[in-house]
Design a protein around this motif. Structure first.
Motif, mmCIF file in Angstrom:
data_model
loop_
_atom_site.group_PDB
_atom_site.id
_atom_site.type_symbol
_atom_site.label_atom_id
_atom_site.label_comp_id
_atom_site.label_asym_id
_atom_site.label_seq_id
_atom_site.Cartn_x
_atom_site.Cartn_y
_atom_site.Cartn_z
ATOM 1 N N LEU A 181 0.819 -1.218 0.000
ATOM 2 C CA LEU A 181 0.000 0.000 0.000
ATOM 3 C C LEU A 181 0.853 1.269 0.000
ATOM 4 C CD1 LEU A 181 -2.679 -1.267 2.500
ATOM 5 C CD2 LEU A 181 -2.972 -0.885 0.060
ATOM 6 N N ALA A 182 2.180 1.055 0.050
ATOM 7 C CA ALA A 182 3.122 2.151 -0.205
ATOM 8 C C ALA A 182 3.025 3.341 0.740
ATOM 9 C CB ALA A 182 2.965 2.628 -1.645
ATOM 10 N N ALA A 183 2.864 3.093 2.014
ATOM 11 C CA ALA A 183 3.053 4.182 2.973
ATOM 12 C C ALA A 183 4.560 4.411 3.079
ATOM 13 C CB ALA A 183 2.483 3.775 4.328
ATOM 14 N N ASP A 184 4.970 5.576 3.588
ATOM 15 C CA ASP A 184 6.423 5.787 3.706
ATOM 16 C C ASP A 184 6.924 5.389 5.097
ATOM 17 O OD1 ASP A 184 5.563 7.901 5.274
ATOM 18 O OD2 ASP A 184 6.085 9.446 3.812
ATOM 19 N N HIS A 185 5.985 4.988 5.973
ATOM 20 C CA HIS A 185 6.357 4.689 7.358
ATOM 21 C C HIS A 185 5.380 3.679 7.933
ATOM 22 C CE1 HIS A 185 6.836 5.338 11.706
ATOM 23 N NE2 HIS A 185 7.983 5.930 11.432
ATOM 24 N N LEU A 186 5.886 2.700 8.655
ATOM 25 C CA LEU A 186 5.021 1.717 9.318
ATOM 26 C C LEU A 186 5.468 1.540 10.763
ATOM 27 C CD1 LEU A 186 4.733 -1.329 6.861
ATOM 28 C CD2 LEU A 186 2.987 0.341 7.416
ATOM 29 N N SER A 187 4.486 1.430 11.659
ATOM 30 C CA SER A 187 4.787 1.053 13.041
ATOM 31 C C SER A 187 4.197 -0.332 13.236
ATOM 32 C CB SER A 187 4.144 2.036 14.025
ATOM 33 O OG SER A 187 4.660 3.326 13.799
ATOM 34 N N LEU A 188 5.042 -1.294 13.545
ATOM 35 C CA LEU A 188 4.610 -2.695 13.621
ATOM 36 C C LEU A 188 4.853 -3.178 15.041
ATOM 37 C CD1 LEU A 188 6.204 -3.744 10.223
ATOM 38 C CD2 LEU A 188 3.821 -3.192 10.655
ATOM 39 N N TYR A 189 3.765 -3.263 15.821
ATOM 40 C CA TYR A 189 3.891 -3.569 17.238
ATOM 41 C C TYR A 189 3.510 -5.007 17.529
ATOM 42 C CZ TYR A 189 3.933 1.492 17.646
ATOM 43 O OH TYR A 189 4.237 2.812 17.507
ATOM 44 N N GLN A 190 4.287 -5.631 18.392
ATOM 45 C CA GLN A 190 3.938 -6.945 18.875
ATOM 46 C C GLN A 190 2.837 -6.775 19.941
ATOM 47 O OE1 GLN A 190 7.687 -8.958 18.961
ATOM 48 N NE2 GLN A 190 6.816 -10.521 20.285
ATOM 49 N N LEU A 191 1.800 -7.608 19.873
ATOM 50 C CA LEU A 191 0.737 -7.519 20.878
ATOM 51 C C LEU A 191 1.315 -7.856 22.254
ATOM 52 C CD1 LEU A 191 -2.265 -7.148 21.595
ATOM 53 C CD2 LEU A 191 -2.590 -9.582 21.148
ATOM 54 N N THR A 192 1.111 -6.964 23.192
ATOM 55 C CA THR A 192 1.556 -7.244 24.564
ATOM 56 C C THR A 192 0.345 -7.116 25.483
ATOM 57 O OG1 THR A 192 2.189 -4.927 24.778
ATOM 58 C CG2 THR A 192 3.966 -6.471 24.319
ATOM 59 N N ILE A 193 0.408 -7.807 26.593
ATOM 60 C CA ILE A 193 -0.709 -7.781 27.539
ATOM 61 C C ILE A 193 -0.394 -6.743 28.607
ATOM 62 C CG2 ILE A 193 -2.040 -9.173 29.189
ATOM 63 C CD1 ILE A 193 -2.386 -10.067 26.279
ATOM 64 N N GLU A 194 -1.192 -5.702 28.646
ATOM 65 C CA GLU A 194 -0.921 -4.602 29.586
ATOM 66 C C GLU A 194 -1.818 -4.713 30.820
ATOM 67 O OE1 GLU A 194 1.593 -2.830 28.998
ATOM 68 O OE2 GLU A 194 1.878 -3.367 26.890
ATOM 69 N N PRO A 195 -1.275 -4.391 31.985
ATOM 70 C CA PRO A 195 -2.062 -4.470 33.219
ATOM 71 C C PRO A 195 -3.332 -3.617 33.141
ATOM 72 C CG PRO A 195 0.235 -3.895 33.667
ATOM 73 C CD PRO A 195 0.074 -3.903 32.190
ATOM 74 N N GLY A 196 -4.402 -4.154 33.685
ATOM 75 C CA GLY A 196 -5.644 -3.385 33.781
ATOM 76 C C GLY A 196 -6.503 -3.399 32.525
ATOM 77 N N THR A 197 -6.062 -4.093 31.460
ATOM 78 C CA THR A 197 -6.859 -4.118 30.230
ATOM 79 C C THR A 197 -7.772 -5.348 30.229
ATOM 80 O OG1 THR A 197 -5.145 -5.374 29.073
ATOM 81 C CG2 THR A 197 -5.023 -2.981 28.909
ATOM 82 N N ALA A 198 -8.780 -5.324 29.335
ATOM 83 C CA ALA A 198 -9.678 -6.486 29.211
ATOM 84 C C ALA A 198 -8.883 -7.717 28.763
ATOM 85 C CB ALA A 198 -10.787 -6.169 28.208
ATOM 86 N N PHE A 199 -7.876 -7.504 27.913
ATOM 87 C CA PHE A 199 -7.053 -8.634 27.461
ATOM 88 C C PHE A 199 -6.303 -9.276 28.625
ATOM 89 C CE2 PHE A 199 -6.185 -8.415 22.585
ATOM 90 C CZ PHE A 199 -7.543 -8.608 22.356
ATOM 91 N N GLU A 200 -5.943 -8.474 29.616
ATOM 92 C CA GLU A 200 -5.183 -9.053 30.733
ATOM 93 C C GLU A 200 -6.048 -10.092 31.462
ATOM 94 O OE1 GLU A 200 -2.796 -7.955 34.816
ATOM 95 O OE2 GLU A 200 -4.712 -7.047 34.377
ATOM 96 N N ALA A 201 -7.325 -9.740 31.688
ATOM 97 C CA ALA A 201 -8.215 -10.672 32.398
ATOM 98 C C ALA A 201 -8.382 -11.954 31.574
ATOM 99 C CB ALA A 201 -9.560 -10.000 32.632
ATOM 100 N N ARG A 202 -8.545 -11.796 30.241
ATOM 101 C CA ARG A 202 -8.725 -12.988 29.388
ATOM 102 C C ARG A 202 -7.461 -13.825 29.335
ATOM 103 N NH1 ARG A 202 -11.686 -9.887 24.638
ATOM 104 N NH2 ARG A 202 -10.979 -11.560 23.280
ATOM 105 N N HIS A 203 -6.321 -13.146 29.369
ATOM 106 C CA HIS A 203 -5.033 -13.835 29.330
ATOM 107 C C HIS A 203 -4.841 -14.633 30.621
ATOM 108 C CE1 HIS A 203 -0.459 -13.813 29.376
ATOM 109 N NE2 HIS A 203 -0.755 -14.367 28.222
ATOM 110 N N ARG A 204 -5.205 -13.995 31.728
ATOM 111 C CA ARG A 204 -5.047 -14.649 33.030
ATOM 112 C C ARG A 204 -5.940 -15.883 33.136
ATOM 113 N NH1 ARG A 204 -6.994 -11.536 36.956
ATOM 114 N NH2 ARG A 204 -6.268 -9.592 36.040
ATOM 115 N N SER A 205 -7.133 -15.796 32.556
ATOM 116 C CA SER A 205 -8.068 -16.933 32.664
ATOM 117 C C SER A 205 -7.722 -18.034 31.663
ATOM 118 C CB SER A 205 -9.495 -16.455 32.424
ATOM 119 O OG SER A 205 -9.663 -16.194 31.033
ATOM 120 N N GLY A 206 -6.755 -17.770 30.772
ATOM 121 C CA GLY A 206 -6.353 -18.781 29.791
ATOM 122 C C GLY A 206 -7.176 -18.723 28.506
#
Ligand code: SF4
Length: 382
Positions: A181-206
């Motif tokens: 798509l030819a943007a001149d810049h990309l930020s490519l982040y690895q998904l991390t589990i941050e404290p206090g987020t909904a993902f953290e609760a789901r991650h903790r429960s497996g």
């Protein structure tokens, strides 16, 4: 005149994404006029105490700053460029999400002076976008990129990888589509589990399982390899750009330059009275606005950064960069000799094991070193 990067935080979003720990808030009705006035007032207060600076970049971040009225963006740009002295190549970035509400305003943001758009695409697969709680589809994201490219001279977008269930082959295919798509810049982040987020609760429960370390490392390597094949070099751990298209604003952070932060929860590192001062604004939006209305600013505790902490921060930021830390600039900025900032034994071991290189002018983390940067720094900094 000293260079200055200016960050302006807009704290509102349409919905809260389950992985996000940014200072972002959902409101049934966004109080546009109140927040526009408060941001302008706090900017004027900050400029009055800083005095003249050479303004090199403005970054509207959030939250979702594309939910701002374009008139507010125009007014803040006009204020900033009259309170400070803008460089001829002033970079003005605005973060946007690819929803239709925001896309309708892109031309107006460009007319307001924004010359670089950063689109929060996050994924080009509908199922992944749903899992990430995003409000747009892959088709909308592609259309948004197409539309934005025709309007802005510079375009960046973000993707999140190492998502649950993601395979190496699927990421390679998705990233290749993105790179085309030819943007001149990309930020490519690895998904991390941050404290206090909904993902953290789901991650903790497996219920949410991330790729294991080996797969995550393969995904990182594939990311750098594919980006390079499309002419984008990795200039920072998560950021890729064509030569000359690197984010000047973010480089100011990583090179430990001076930056001012305006708006709820914004941080700054500013030179005041010969000292380097860490600034922080009240985080909750409405209490911040009340303080600005009462005092002219929403500043909470500010502290002078001691030389040892300056050195630690400068290394923490600078070693994220491919170019590494320029030793002379580090010593000027922190007042600490590089040799004094580093643990001598750890440094020799890190050089020997191929995690760090040291030349007469630069201290640099290698690719292997950048992958283990947090652990490396914990031992490296004296
Ligand atoms: S749109 Fe961005 S800032 Fe807002 S909740 Fe989602 S990830 Fe966070």
């Amino acid at each position: 005149m000293q260079p200055l990067a200016l960050y302006i935080h807009w704290p509102f979003c349409l919905a809260k994404c389950p992985y996000c720990d940014f200072n972002s808030h959902v409101r049934a009705h966004i109080p546009q006029a109140r927040f526009a006035a408060a941001l302008r007032r706090e900017l004027a207060w900050e400029a009055a105490r800083l005095g003249q600076r050479r303004l090199t970049s403005i970054f509207f971040g959030g939250g979702t700053p594309s939910l701002m009225e374009p008139d507010t963006v125009a007014a803040l740009i006009a204020d900033a460029t009259s309170l400070f002295t803008p460089t001829p190549d002033l970079e003005i970035t605005l973060e946007a999400n690819p929803t239709s509400v925001e896309l309708g305003k892109l031309t107006l943001f460009r007319q307001a002076g924004v010359n670089r758009l950063s689109l929060g695409v996050q994924a080009l697969e509908d199922a992944a976008l749903r899992d990430l709680g995003r409000e747009h589809s892959a088709r909308q994201a592609m259309a948004a990129l197409e539309h934005a490219r025709a309007i802005f001279p510079r375009l960046s977008f973000d993707l999140i990888y190492a998502r649950p269930g993601q395979t190496l082959a699927a990421w390679r295919a998705e990233l290749s589509r993105a790179l085309a798509l030819a943007a001149d810049h990309l930020s490519l982040y690895q998904l991390t589990i941050e404290p206090g987020t909904a993902f953290e609760a789901r991650h903790r429960s497996g219920a949410l399982v991330l790729p294991d370390e080996d797969l995550a490392a393969d995904l990182y390597d594939a990311t750098a390899e594919l980006a390079a094949a499309f002419g984008l070099h990795a200039y920072e751990i998560s950021n890729y750009a064509k030569r000359g298209a690197e984010s000047r604003h973010n480089l100011a952070y990583w090179r430990y330059g001076e930056y001012a932060g305006i708006g709820p929860g914004a941080h700054g590192r500013v030179n005041l009275g010969g000292e380097l001062v860490a600034t922080r604004r009240h985080r909750a939006p409405e209490p911040w606005a009340e303080r600005v209305e009462r005092d002219g600013h929403g500043s909470t505790a500010e502290e002078i950064i001691a030389p040892r902490d300056r050195a630690r921060e400068a290394l923490l930021m600078g070693l994220r960069l491919n170019e590494g830390v320029e030793i002379a600039q580090f010593e000027r900025r922190t007042g600490v000799a590089m040799d004094k900032a580093l643990d001598r034994e750890t440094l020799s071991a890190a050089v020997e094991e191929g995690y760090v290189t040291r030349s007469a002018t630069h201290l640099t983390a290698t690719l292997a070193g950048r992958r283990l940067l947090d652990a490396l720094l914990a031992r490296l900094v004296a």
